[in-house]
Design an enzyme around this catalytic site. Structure first.
Site, PDB file in Angstrom:
ATOM      1  N   ASP A  43     -18.574 -11.468 -33.771  1.00  0.00           N
ATOM      2  CA  ASP A  43     -17.664 -10.309 -33.724  1.00  0.00           C
ATOM      3  C   ASP A  43     -17.155  -9.996 -35.126  1.00  0.00           C
ATOM      4  O   ASP A  43     -16.342 -10.731 -35.677  1.00  0.00           O
ATOM      5  CB  ASP A  43     -16.469 -10.615 -32.810  1.00  0.00           C
ATOM      6  CG  ASP A  43     -15.533  -9.420 -32.730  1.00  0.00           C
ATOM      7  OD1 ASP A  43     -15.815  -8.509 -31.936  1.00  0.00           O
ATOM      8  OD2 ASP A  43     -14.537  -9.372 -33.483  1.00  0.00           O
ATOM      9  N   TYR A  48     -13.343  -6.059 -41.845  1.00  0.00           N
ATOM     10  CA  TYR A  48     -13.368  -7.466 -42.252  1.00  0.00           C
ATOM     11  C   TYR A  48     -14.121  -7.672 -43.579  1.00  0.00           C
ATOM     12  O   TYR A  48     -14.087  -8.775 -44.138  1.00  0.00           O
ATOM     13  CB  TYR A  48     -13.987  -8.363 -41.165  1.00  0.00           C
ATOM     14  CG  TYR A  48     -13.345  -8.290 -39.806  1.00  0.00           C
ATOM     15  CD1 TYR A  48     -12.116  -7.656 -39.610  1.00  0.00           C
ATOM     16  CD2 TYR A  48     -13.962  -8.839 -38.683  1.00  0.00           C
ATOM     17  CE1 TYR A  48     -11.545  -7.564 -38.350  1.00  0.00           C
ATOM     18  CE2 TYR A  48     -13.389  -8.762 -37.426  1.00  0.00           C
ATOM     19  CZ  TYR A  48     -12.183  -8.107 -37.267  1.00  0.00           C
ATOM     20  OH  TYR A  48     -11.623  -8.032 -36.017  1.00  0.00           O
ATOM     21  N   LYS A  73     -17.143  -2.669 -35.594  1.00  0.00           N
ATOM     22  CA  LYS A  73     -16.146  -1.685 -35.154  1.00  0.00           C
ATOM     23  C   LYS A  73     -15.927  -0.613 -36.210  1.00  0.00           C
ATOM     24  O   LYS A  73     -15.983  -0.909 -37.404  1.00  0.00           O
ATOM     25  CB  LYS A  73     -14.796  -2.381 -34.890  1.00  0.00           C
ATOM     26  CG  LYS A  73     -14.915  -3.685 -34.104  1.00  0.00           C
ATOM     27  CD  LYS A  73     -13.588  -4.373 -33.861  1.00  0.00           C
ATOM     28  CE  LYS A  73     -13.811  -5.766 -33.295  1.00  0.00           C
ATOM     29  NZ  LYS A  73     -13.896  -6.843 -34.284  1.00  0.00           N
ATOM     30  N   HIS A 106     -11.966   0.467 -33.353  1.00  0.00           N
ATOM     31  CA  HIS A 106     -11.112  -0.693 -33.654  1.00  0.00           C
ATOM     32  C   HIS A 106      -9.693  -0.549 -33.088  1.00  0.00           C
ATOM     33  O   HIS A 106      -9.152  -1.489 -32.497  1.00  0.00           O
ATOM     34  CB  HIS A 106     -11.080  -0.898 -35.173  1.00  0.00           C
ATOM     35  CG  HIS A 106     -10.837  -2.311 -35.580  1.00  0.00           C
ATOM     36  ND1 HIS A 106     -11.469  -2.897 -36.640  1.00  0.00           N
ATOM     37  CD2 HIS A 106     -10.026  -3.268 -35.064  1.00  0.00           C
ATOM     38  CE1 HIS A 106     -11.057  -4.155 -36.757  1.00  0.00           C
ATOM     39  NE2 HIS A 106     -10.186  -4.401 -35.827  1.00  0.00           N
TER      40      HIS A 106
END
Ligand code: NAD
Length: 273
Positions: A43, A48, A73, A106
């Site tokens: 994930d 990120y 996302k 997100h």
């Protein structure tokens, strides 16, 4: 390891590796270790900033691409139809793949009010075969209701903060009714629940660790989990939860820890670009 069938018949591993705040230099070691012990889902998210590092692992691993379930996302600042399509292609490129397994919005960012348009871009990517399943993250019931009314494809997954302190009962009931799987982020409450007597006692009883007890509780709740760790022994430990079963009474005891306590933001308060 168990798989759950999403509402479009795609099979998703019920346990995956979360990589929020995992710096690119740690991705290689932790994701490779996870694949070695049997994880088949990762994930990540544009936010990120480690998609490229994950792409490198995907390129090097002997595990086949079709056996790895990749979630990423679209970030808040990329919302809107055209921006989302563009952001998706950037993610594809960084990950070095030609499709994504699960693409999520997100956060809904209701003040920006672009999530319906953004979801329509996800529907287009799905229709074009570039993504196997589409879904959302941090959507409350009111946000889901709007999608169900104004869009065509029912989201397969809603990834939300969920752990023994925030059990999301109402949202889970709504999602179950609409055949949307709930995926728990911060499934371990970032370790905060490990000191609870109930959890410690159950760990002793089943000869497991507090983390394993909490993850097992999620699995038996029918929730998808993506615990994060960069420590190899913990990555292994978090995967070793398929050889025991909590009794109904023990599940009920964990249910008593619910207190509606959030570690992250309430979705309506997140409008950060
Ligand atoms: P988590 O509940 O998975 O907690 C992770 C922390 O718990 C680790 O940093 C480590 O300190 C500890 N831990 C992990 N395994 C352990 C073990 N076996 N024993 C002891 N301690 C252990 O929290 P998280 O990282 O916030 O959430 C997991 C994943 O969910 C993220 O990595 C990310 O992929 C996703 N996420 C999504 C959103 C979203 O908005 N959609 C937000 C946050 C996180």
């Amino acid at each position: 390891m168990t798989f759950l069938k999403l509402n479009n018949d795609v099979e998703m591993p019920q346990l995956g590796l979360g990589v929020y705040k995992v710096p690119s230099e740690d991705i290689d070691r932790s994701v490779k270790h996870a694949l070695e012990v049997g994880y088949r889902a990762i994930d990540t998210a544009t936010f990120y900033e480690n998609e490229e590092a994950i792409g490198k692992v995907l390129n090097e691993t002997k595990t086949n691409r079709e056996d790895i379930f990749i979630t990423t996302k679209v970030w808040n600042s990329d919302q809107g139809y055209d921006n989302t399509i563009k952001a998706f292609h950037e993610s594809l490129k960084k990950l070095g793949v030609d499709y994504i397994d699960l693409y999520l919005i997100h956060w809904p960012c209701p003040d920006i009010d672009l999530y319906v348009e953004t979801y329509k871009a996800l529907e287009k990517l799905y229709a074009d075969g570039l993504v196997k399943a589409i879904g959302v993250s941090n959507f409350n019931i009111e946000h889901l209701e709007r999608l169900l009314k104004e869009c065509t494809v029912v989201p397969t997954v809603n990834q939300v903060e969920c752990h023994p302190y925030l059990q999301q009962k109402e949202l889970k009931t709504f999602c179950e009714k609409h055949n949307i799987k709930v995926e728990a982020w911060a499934p371990l409450a970032r370790g905060e629940v490990f000191t609870e007597e109930i959890i410690k006692n159950l760990a002793n009883k089943y000869n497991k660790t507090p983390a394993q007890v909490v993850l097992r509780w999620h699995i038996q709740e029918g929730t998808i989990v993506i615990p994060k760790s960069v420590t190899p022994s913990r990555i292994s430990e978090n995967f070793d939860i398929f050889d025991f079963e909590l009794s109904r009474d023990d599940m009920n005891d964990i249910a008593k820890l619910n207190q509606g306590k959030r570690l992250g933001r309430e979705p309506n308060d997140m409008n950060m670009k």
